[in-house]
Design a protein around this motif. Structure first.
Motif, PDB file in Angstrom:
ATOM      1  N   ARG A 132     -39.855  15.148   7.658  1.00  0.00           N
ATOM      2  CA  ARG A 132     -40.128  16.320   7.141  1.00  0.00           C
ATOM      3  C   ARG A 132     -40.955  17.014   7.536  1.00  0.00           C
ATOM      4  N   THR A 133     -42.538  16.411   6.820  1.00  0.00           N
ATOM      5  CA  THR A 133     -43.382  16.860   6.996  1.00  0.00           C
ATOM      6  C   THR A 133     -44.504  16.579   8.496  1.00  0.00           C
ATOM      7  N   GLY A 134     -44.274  15.113   8.601  1.00  0.00           N
ATOM      8  CA  GLY A 134     -44.650  15.219  10.300  1.00  0.00           C
ATOM      9  C   GLY A 134     -45.708  13.979   9.707  1.00  0.00           C
ATOM     10  N   GLU A 135     -46.643  14.070   8.419  1.00  0.00           N
ATOM     11  CA  GLU A 135     -47.309  13.035   8.321  1.00  0.00           C
ATOM     12  C   GLU A 135     -47.945  11.779   8.114  1.00  0.00           C
ATOM     13  N   LEU A 136     -49.100  10.846   8.200  1.00  0.00           N
ATOM     14  CA  LEU A 136     -48.989   9.446   8.403  1.00  0.00           C
ATOM     15  C   LEU A 136     -48.693   9.637   7.020  1.00  0.00           C
ATOM     16  N   GLU A 137     -47.977   8.754   6.593  1.00  0.00           N
ATOM     17  CA  GLU A 137     -48.149   8.375   4.438  1.00  0.00           C
ATOM     18  C   GLU A 137     -49.235   7.315   3.895  1.00  0.00           C
ATOM     19  N   TYR A 138     -48.750   6.243   5.203  1.00  0.00           N
ATOM     20  CA  TYR A 138     -49.265   4.737   4.646  1.00  0.00           C
ATOM     21  C   TYR A 138     -49.431   4.167   6.268  1.00  0.00           C
ATOM     22  N   VAL A 139     -50.531   3.142   6.032  1.00  0.00           N
ATOM     23  CA  VAL A 139     -51.265   2.463   7.491  1.00  0.00           C
ATOM     24  C   VAL A 139     -51.380   1.130   6.843  1.00  0.00           C
ATOM     25  N   ASP A 140     -50.983   0.648   6.879  1.00  0.00           N
ATOM     26  CA  ASP A 140     -51.611  -1.438   6.489  1.00  0.00           C
ATOM     27  C   ASP A 140     -52.014  -1.827   8.101  1.00  0.00           C
ATOM     28  N   TYR A 141     -53.434  -2.280   8.439  1.00  0.00           N
ATOM     29  CA  TYR A 141     -53.760  -2.714   9.555  1.00  0.00           C
ATOM     30  C   TYR A 141     -55.103  -3.962   9.273  1.00  0.00           C
ATOM     31  N   LYS A 142     -54.245  -5.348   9.788  1.00  0.00           N
ATOM     32  CA  LYS A 142     -54.933  -6.687   9.784  1.00  0.00           C
ATOM     33  C   LYS A 142     -55.519  -7.157  11.374  1.00  0.00           C
ATOM     34  N   PHE A 143     -56.198  -7.763  11.764  1.00  0.00           N
ATOM     35  CA  PHE A 143     -56.977  -8.357  12.610  1.00  0.00           C
ATOM     36  C   PHE A 143     -57.234  -9.836  11.657  1.00  0.00           C
ATOM     37  N   PHE A 144     -56.740 -10.992  13.196  1.00  0.00           N
ATOM     38  CA  PHE A 144     -57.055 -11.734  12.377  1.00  0.00           C
ATOM     39  C   PHE A 144     -57.472 -12.717  13.774  1.00  0.00           C
ATOM     40  N   LYS A 145     -58.577 -13.800  14.041  1.00  0.00           N
ATOM     41  CA  LYS A 145     -59.529 -13.900  14.427  1.00  0.00           C
ATOM     42  C   LYS A 145     -58.567 -15.587  14.526  1.00  0.00           C
ATOM     43  N   SER A 146     -57.041 -15.386  14.469  1.00  0.00           N
ATOM     44  CA  SER A 146     -56.528 -17.061  14.195  1.00  0.00           C
ATOM     45  C   SER A 146     -56.133 -16.796  15.212  1.00  0.00           C
ATOM     46  N   LYS A 147     -54.276 -18.095  14.715  1.00  0.00           N
ATOM     47  CA  LYS A 147     -53.609 -18.224  15.355  1.00  0.00           C
ATOM     48  C   LYS A 147     -52.375 -17.670  14.910  1.00  0.00           C
ATOM     49  N   TYR A 148     -51.595 -17.280  15.326  1.00  0.00           N
ATOM     50  CA  TYR A 148     -50.270 -16.327  14.510  1.00  0.00           C
ATOM     51  C   TYR A 148     -49.693 -17.550  13.576  1.00  0.00           C
ATOM     52  N   ARG A 149     -49.690 -17.117  12.021  1.00  0.00           N
ATOM     53  CA  ARG A 149     -48.800 -18.104  11.177  1.00  0.00           C
ATOM     54  C   ARG A 149     -48.101 -17.819  10.236  1.00  0.00           C
ATOM     55  N   LYS A 150     -46.617 -17.450  10.452  1.00  0.00           N
ATOM     56  CA  LYS A 150     -46.062 -16.873   9.586  1.00  0.00           C
ATOM     57  C   LYS A 150     -46.468 -17.531   8.157  1.00  0.00           C
ATOM     58  N   ASP A 151     -46.730 -17.657   7.400  1.00  0.00           N
ATOM     59  CA  ASP A 151     -46.309 -17.263   6.490  1.00  0.00           C
ATOM     60  C   ASP A 151     -48.392 -16.520   5.683  1.00  0.00           C
ATOM     61  N   MET A 152     -49.122 -16.335   6.736  1.00  0.00           N
ATOM     62  CA  MET A 152     -49.932 -14.739   6.586  1.00  0.00           C
ATOM     63  C   MET A 152     -49.032 -13.396   6.916  1.00  0.00           C
ATOM     64  N   ILE A 153     -47.999 -13.363   7.763  1.00  0.00           N
ATOM     65  CA  ILE A 153     -47.549 -12.079   7.889  1.00  0.00           C
ATOM     66  C   ILE A 153     -46.514 -11.883   7.135  1.00  0.00           C
ATOM     67  N   ASN A 154     -45.826 -12.522   5.792  1.00  0.00           N
ATOM     68  CA  ASN A 154     -44.719 -12.782   5.255  1.00  0.00           C
ATOM     69  C   ASN A 154     -45.984 -12.509   4.150  1.00  0.00           C
ATOM     70  N   ALA A 155     -47.220 -12.601   4.245  1.00  0.00           N
ATOM     71  CA  ALA A 155     -47.893 -12.183   3.207  1.00  0.00           C
ATOM     72  C   ALA A 155     -48.232 -10.982   3.485  1.00  0.00           C
ATOM     73  N   HIS A 156     -48.021 -10.495   4.328  1.00  0.00           N
ATOM     74  CA  HIS A 156     -48.398  -8.780   4.325  1.00  0.00           C
ATOM     75  C   HIS A 156     -47.616  -7.732   4.376  1.00  0.00           C
ATOM     76  N   LEU A 157     -46.341  -8.401   5.229  1.00  0.00           N
ATOM     77  CA  LEU A 157     -45.140  -7.971   5.619  1.00  0.00           C
ATOM     78  C   LEU A 157     -44.464  -7.067   3.945  1.00  0.00           C
ATOM     79  N   TYR A 158     -44.402  -8.648   2.798  1.00  0.00           N
ATOM     80  CA  TYR A 158     -44.173  -8.119   1.345  1.00  0.00           C
ATOM     81  C   TYR A 158     -44.772  -6.876   0.755  1.00  0.00           C
ATOM     82  N   ASN A 159     -45.897  -7.204   1.538  1.00  0.00           N
ATOM     83  CA  ASN A 159     -47.478  -6.700   0.649  1.00  0.00           C
ATOM     84  C   ASN A 159     -47.122  -4.930   1.017  1.00  0.00           C
TER      85      ASN A 159
END
Length: 724
Positions: free
Chosen positions: A690-717
């Motif tokens: 409705r307003t065009g506003e960017l309300e929330y951003v969660d960005y993470k960068f890891f120098k490591s391999k993809y791990r489901k548990d790590m991504i799951n934690a950030h998704l839940y958060n």
């Protein structure tokens, strides 16, 4: 002489339209009818079916056949699900009718082909190995008649029948890998060989396409005319003159030096050497068509329209309207404004065109104030035809002048069309932006004609007038309207108060420790975060690049992991009692055309919004998102992506030799060499539609391999942060 004649004929294209009528409630072109299998079937299933049929094995090795199937399947599916493709729409249906005429005696080929429309203003058409023939709205909006469109389609049908995509893939991979007789060639010579194949394929497609075109009974002269159309297809359909006077009146006249002195005439492609070009010279292709016609008796009375002239004109106009939307989506505001003026000759009061016209001016003002002028205003010297004058004008306007012009234009249009709520929103945001960025002194503008001083021309002028002096009378007519006068006064007062508050905050901040201030800003940002019960979301996207594995292996695993990621996000939302709905149904089990249209609209909104790097930007597509917000009972849209990369380290023989001599370091080097570079990125973004506003951003960068548990934690958060 020839150039002038061709150009004159080209710009008559839009003027020839007389029977078609674009509905008054036109908003955008949507898909229609049942969802085609191309859209509803998983990429991995298409890939496996492609490999199991073995249709590529005749020309490719088993490994290359799998690679080709993976690349072609997944790249086309990404396009189909981009929200940028139309099916069952008036343009696709009409083109399909033409294809049926072209292949009336070739049912086998007809059964293999489907036509979809790509929302691109480039004049183009292309076929794929999967039997999909894409046409662009740019092609449909600019082609002059049905016969010329039929020749373009016949050419693409010929590419499909000759299997040119597969042939090109095989030859290019053989050349670039230095196989067979290509081993002795340099890299530049190998590249040139891949280009020459493209020229051969074009000539071959022209020849077979001409036969298909002729067999259908179309006027053969239009095959040659199609090349003239393609040669100048980058030009608008008409060439109205729009200069400084267009925006002026008795009290506001833009400086005369904002009128370009001489425009660039459309350049004619010369008969150049095309030995190093990817496609044959247009004139050479025309010569071959002329030779074909010399070998047969040309019936000049043959038909130009076989399907329907009326339907052609209707879809041409629809395409032109959609081209306006595409220009605006990609912040090509000057081109959209120019096209609107062409279309307004027939539709002077069409609500869509009035809204688009105002959006073009609003977009330029907001982008200029946000220091993004270069994003919408390219070098006017590269533009040809009368449209160059408009590009020149907006390149010369200073920020203050553009702000004045925008407020004047938007408010006058809005007052002329009082029932258009979208214009009301634009005019207020334009005035707010003006108050913040134009920086005129409080009493700069005259509010009454009687207050304009009379200049005594008999006396010498002692003081040089301001370069913005002509702007002082710009709003005189508007100040006579109480709606504008009250809004102007209130907006300027609000901006003044905001400046005073900010000045006060700055003074107070000098007494606050730096760490405390950062913490305070952080808390303020957290407090602004919305707390939601209901959320729309585009299906999370997962991308994995691993150069140690085959392309097919990477793509299959990426899609399967993406499906799993979608399921996990949904389960986390359920656990948090957050009502989450995927608007795109990327699992494809419950995809409907209604949902696909909603998804395409939201993608267009996102493309439009994310290109503007500031706040509070009203998108052109926001006119249409109200129904989607009502449907899903929320005005919040989330986007989530996960990206993972694994890359082998480059082998260094010198380092290895050194480690052999320094043998205690050898195990460490071997471990280092065998351990690949690994990176993972996680992004979760929340927009307010409705307003065009960017309300929330969660960005993470890891120098490591993809791990489901790590991504799951950030998704839940991320989901938990926006939940009540």
């Amino acid at each position: 002489m020839k150039r002038g004649l061709i150009f004159s004929l080209l710009i008559l294209g839009i003027r020839s339209i007389s029977f078609a009528q674009v509905p008054k409630d036109f908003g955008r072109i949507n898909c229609d009818g049942p969802v085609p299998e191309n859209f509803s079937k998983l990429s991995v299933d298409k890939y496996r079916a492609d490999v199991n049929t073995g249709k590529h094995r005749a020309k490719l090795s088993k490994k290359k056949a799998r690679e080709y199937a993976a690349i072609s399947t997944y790249s086309i599916d990404n396009m189909l699900m981009s929200g940028n493709v139309l099916y069952g729409d008036p343009l696709s249906r009409y083109a399909t009718k033409i294809m049926e005429k072209l292949l009336a005696n070739d049912q086998e080929t007809l059964d293999k082909l489907r036509i979809y429309t790509l929302k691109s203003n480039q004049v183009n058409a292309f076929s794929t190995d999967q039997g999909i023939l894409f046409i662009t709205i740019g092609l449909m909006g600019k082609v002059e008649n049905e016969a010329q469109l039929a020749f373009v389609l016949a050419h693409e049908i010929a590419h499909f029948k000759k299997n040119h995509n597969l042939t090109a893939y095989k030859k290019k991979t053989d050349i670039m890998s230095g196989k067979s007789g290509y081993r002795h060639l340099s890299m530049e010579e190998r590249l040139l060989k891949t280009l020459s194949h493209s020229r051969e394929a074009e000539f071959e497609a022209d020849e077979l396409g001409f036969e298909i075109f002729n067999d259908a009974g179309y006027n053969l002269l239009q095959a040659n005319a199609a090349f003239d159309f393609l040669l100048y297809s980058y030009l608008p359909m008409d060439d109205p003159k729009i200069g400084p006077d267009f925006f002026g009146d008795a009290y506001f006249k833009l400086p005369a030096n904002y009128q370009i002195k001489e425009i660039n005439l459309p350049a004619e492609e010369d008969d150049v050497d095309d030995s190093e070009l990817t496609h044959p010279n247009v004139h050479k292709r025309q010569e071959k068509i002329d030779n074909f016609m010399d070998e047969m008796k040309v019936d000049t009375s043959a038909r130009i329209y076989i399907v329907s002239r009326q339907e052609f004109e209707r879809v041409k106009e629809l395409a032109c309207f959609e081209m306006v939307s595409t220009y605006l989506k990609n912040n090509n505001f000057i081109s959209s404004f120019y096209l609107v003026q062409i279309l307004k000759k027939k539709y002077p009061h069409h609500p869509f065109l009035i809204s688009a016209e105002c959006m073009s001016i609003y977009g330029m003002q907001r982008y200029d104030n946000n220091e993004q002028k270069s994003d919408y205003n390219p070098d006017y010297k590269e533009v040809e035809g009368e449209q160059q004058a408009l590009f020149f004008l907006f390149s010369k306007l200073r920020k203050k002048e553009l702000n004045v012009l925008a407020v004047k234009f938007l408010w006058e249009k809005s007052l002329q069309y009082p029932d258009n709520d979208f214009l009301k929103k634009l005019r207020q945001q334009s005035l707010t932006d003006f108050a913040e960025h134009a920086d005129f002194r409080t009493r700069f503008f005259y509010t009454d004609v009687s207050k304009i001083p009379v200049v005594d021309t008999t006396k010498a002028i002692k003081k040089r007038p301001s370069k913005y002096a002509y702007c002082a009378t710009a709003f005189i007519k508007l100040f006579g309207d109480s709606t504008f006068a009250n809004a102007y006064k209130a907006t300027m007062k609000s901006e003044k108060q905001k400046d005073e508050e900010e000045d006060g905050d700055d003074e107070g901040d000098t007494e606050v420790a730096e760490g405390s201030r950062e913490e305070s800003d952080e808390m303020e940002e957290v407090n602004k975060r919305p707390k939601l019960d209901t959320l729309m979301m585009l299906s999370p996207r997962f991308f994995k690049v691993d150069n140690r594995k085959s392309v097919s292996n990477q793509m299959i695993k990426s899609e399967l992991e993406e499906i799993a990621l979608n399921n996990r996000v949904q389960s986390f939302a359920d656990a948090l009692s957050l009502e989450l709905t995927y608007v795109d149904c990327r699992d494809k089990n419950s995809l409907t055309t209604e949902k696909f249209n909603e998804y395409a609209l939201l993608v267009d909104w996102l493309i439009e919004r994310t290109q503007f790097e500031g706040e509070n930007f009203t998108c052109f597509n926001s006119r249409l998102t109200e129904n989607v917000m009502e449907h899903y009972n929320t005005n919040y849209l989330a986007v989530n992506t996960v990206w993972s990369a694994i890359e082998k380290k480059e082998f260094n023989i010198g380092t290895l030799v050194l480690c052999i001599f320094l043998y205690p370091t050898l195990p460490f080097y071997i471990y280092y060499q065998l351990t690949p570079y690994q990176e993972t990125e996680y992004t979760f973004v929340l927009f307010n539609l409705r307003t065009g506003e960017l309300e929330y951003v969660d960005y993470k960068f890891f120098k490591s391999k993809y791990r489901k548990d790590m991504i799951n934690a950030h998704l839940y958060n991320s989901l938990n942060q926006i939940k009540k």
